[in-house]
Design a protein around this motif. Sequence first.
Motif, PDB file in Angstrom:
ATOM      1  N   LEU A   1       0.758  -1.169  -0.040  1.00  0.00           N
ATOM      2  CA  LEU A   1       0.051  -0.010   0.051  1.00  0.00           C
ATOM      3  C   LEU A   1       0.677   1.230   0.080  1.00  0.00           C
ATOM      4  O   LEU A   1       0.505   2.284  -0.762  1.00  0.00           O
ATOM      5  CB  LEU A   1      -0.800   0.079   1.202  1.00  0.00           C
ATOM      6  CG  LEU A   1      -2.153  -0.621   1.102  1.00  0.00           C
ATOM      7  CD1 LEU A   1      -2.047  -2.187   0.710  1.00  0.00           C
ATOM      8  CD2 LEU A   1      -3.117  -0.791   2.349  1.00  0.00           C
ATOM      9  N   ARG A   2       1.739   1.134   0.569  1.00  0.00           N
ATOM     10  CA  ARG A   2       2.896   2.332   0.841  1.00  0.00           C
ATOM     11  C   ARG A   2       3.455   2.760  -0.548  1.00  0.00           C
ATOM     12  O   ARG A   2       3.670   3.614  -1.083  1.00  0.00           O
ATOM     13  CB  ARG A   2       3.891   2.212   1.798  1.00  0.00           C
ATOM     14  CG  ARG A   2       3.516   2.255   3.324  1.00  0.00           C
ATOM     15  CD  ARG A   2       4.597   2.251   4.190  1.00  0.00           C
ATOM     16  NE  ARG A   2       4.161   2.040   5.498  1.00  0.00           N
ATOM     17  CZ  ARG A   2       3.892   0.987   6.057  1.00  0.00           C
ATOM     18  NH1 ARG A   2       4.163  -0.418   5.615  1.00  0.00           N
ATOM     19  NH2 ARG A   2       3.319   0.950   7.445  1.00  0.00           N
ATOM     20  N   GLN A   3       3.796   1.479  -1.414  1.00  0.00           N
ATOM     21  CA  GLN A   3       4.566   1.623  -2.566  1.00  0.00           C
ATOM     22  C   GLN A   3       3.489   2.184  -3.435  1.00  0.00           C
ATOM     23  O   GLN A   3       3.798   3.038  -4.425  1.00  0.00           O
ATOM     24  CB  GLN A   3       4.836   0.207  -3.052  1.00  0.00           C
ATOM     25  CG  GLN A   3       5.517   0.107  -4.544  1.00  0.00           C
ATOM     26  CD  GLN A   3       6.792   0.917  -4.595  1.00  0.00           C
ATOM     27  OE1 GLN A   3       7.357   1.084  -3.575  1.00  0.00           O
ATOM     28  NE2 GLN A   3       7.142   1.303  -5.890  1.00  0.00           N
ATOM     29  N   TYR A   4       2.245   1.616  -3.435  1.00  0.00           N
ATOM     30  CA  TYR A   4       1.337   2.023  -4.359  1.00  0.00           C
ATOM     31  C   TYR A   4       0.890   3.617  -4.226  1.00  0.00           C
ATOM     32  O   TYR A   4       0.793   4.335  -5.017  1.00  0.00           O
ATOM     33  CB  TYR A   4      -0.191   1.418  -4.130  1.00  0.00           C
ATOM     34  CG  TYR A   4      -0.144   0.032  -4.727  1.00  0.00           C
ATOM     35  CD1 TYR A   4       0.843  -0.620  -5.754  1.00  0.00           C
ATOM     36  CD2 TYR A   4      -1.315  -0.947  -4.412  1.00  0.00           C
ATOM     37  CE1 TYR A   4       1.035  -1.744  -6.139  1.00  0.00           C
ATOM     38  CE2 TYR A   4      -1.167  -2.241  -4.964  1.00  0.00           C
ATOM     39  CZ  TYR A   4      -0.321  -2.585  -5.535  1.00  0.00           C
ATOM     40  OH  TYR A   4      -0.039  -3.846  -6.438  1.00  0.00           O
ATOM     41  N   ASP A   5       0.939   3.897  -2.998  1.00  0.00           N
ATOM     42  CA  ASP A   5       0.874   5.643  -2.842  1.00  0.00           C
ATOM     43  C   ASP A   5       1.927   6.130  -3.219  1.00  0.00           C
ATOM     44  O   ASP A   5       1.827   7.425  -3.986  1.00  0.00           O
ATOM     45  CB  ASP A   5       0.563   5.767  -1.032  1.00  0.00           C
ATOM     46  CG  ASP A   5       0.421   7.160  -0.609  1.00  0.00           C
ATOM     47  OD1 ASP A   5       0.279   7.877  -1.615  1.00  0.00           O
ATOM     48  OD2 ASP A   5       0.671   7.343   0.511  1.00  0.00           O
ATOM     49  N   ARG A   6       3.339   5.703  -3.220  1.00  0.00           N
ATOM     50  CA  ARG A   6       4.499   6.365  -3.435  1.00  0.00           C
ATOM     51  C   ARG A   6       4.547   6.699  -5.185  1.00  0.00           C
ATOM     52  O   ARG A   6       4.858   7.895  -5.616  1.00  0.00           O
ATOM     53  CB  ARG A   6       5.640   5.702  -3.330  1.00  0.00           C
ATOM     54  CG  ARG A   6       6.362   5.948  -1.897  1.00  0.00           C
ATOM     55  CD  ARG A   6       7.714   5.422  -1.978  1.00  0.00           C
ATOM     56  NE  ARG A   6       7.740   4.081  -1.608  1.00  0.00           N
ATOM     57  CZ  ARG A   6       7.594   3.392  -0.513  1.00  0.00           C
ATOM     58  NH1 ARG A   6       7.167   3.878   0.558  1.00  0.00           N
ATOM     59  NH2 ARG A   6       7.787   2.039  -0.528  1.00  0.00           N
ATOM     60  N   ILE A   7       3.806   5.802  -5.818  1.00  0.00           N
ATOM     61  CA  ILE A   7       3.754   5.598  -7.378  1.00  0.00           C
ATOM     62  C   ILE A   7       2.420   6.350  -7.880  1.00  0.00           C
ATOM     63  O   ILE A   7       2.269   6.728  -9.085  1.00  0.00           O
ATOM     64  CB  ILE A   7       4.103   4.492  -7.845  1.00  0.00           C
ATOM     65  CG1 ILE A   7       2.906   3.417  -7.652  1.00  0.00           C
ATOM     66  CG2 ILE A   7       5.414   3.763  -7.685  1.00  0.00           C
ATOM     67  CD1 ILE A   7       3.008   1.979  -8.425  1.00  0.00           C
ATOM     68  N   GLY A   8       1.550   6.595  -6.953  1.00  0.00           N
ATOM     69  CA  GLY A   8       0.324   7.398  -7.121  1.00  0.00           C
ATOM     70  C   GLY A   8      -0.900   6.665  -7.648  1.00  0.00           C
ATOM     71  O   GLY A   8      -1.721   7.140  -8.291  1.00  0.00           O
TER      72      GLY A   8
END
Length: 150
Positions: free
Chosen positions: A30-37
């Motif tokens: 989820l953090r990764q998905y947030d970072r890449i938008g």
Amino acid sequence: MAERMPLDEDAPIFAIAMAAELSGLHPQTLRQYDRIGLVSPKRTAGRVRRYSLRDVGQLREVAELSQQGVSLEGISRILALQRENDDLQRRVRALESELANERLARRGGRVFAAGAEGDVVSLMHGRRAERRTGVVLYRPVLPIADDRDE
């Protein structure tokens, strides 16, 4: 008994651990998905991520598309097109509502007819277009004979 209010799908209510559990994904994902938008949750004043029901639904959709072999870039494009489609559907509903209100507010409505020159003319409800009874002759234009062909 207290009356239940409908739940706002965009209300940021889930912490990352709960959103991860509801979506079946790891919190780090989820953090990764947030970072890449890909799926960007709202943030509290202390910058803590808060996911909405809509965000959790998107996370589930991302997981499903990823399992089907769609790349993250493809998933991003799909989500963008879905958002655009949702926006357009909301706009169409608003315009349909505006049109319905306009029709209700008008007495009679308008009628359109073809004008004498073939243009579109607006008529008030209950009025007829002016009739033309003149005769129109059509003669094809014949080509001019060229003396050089002989």
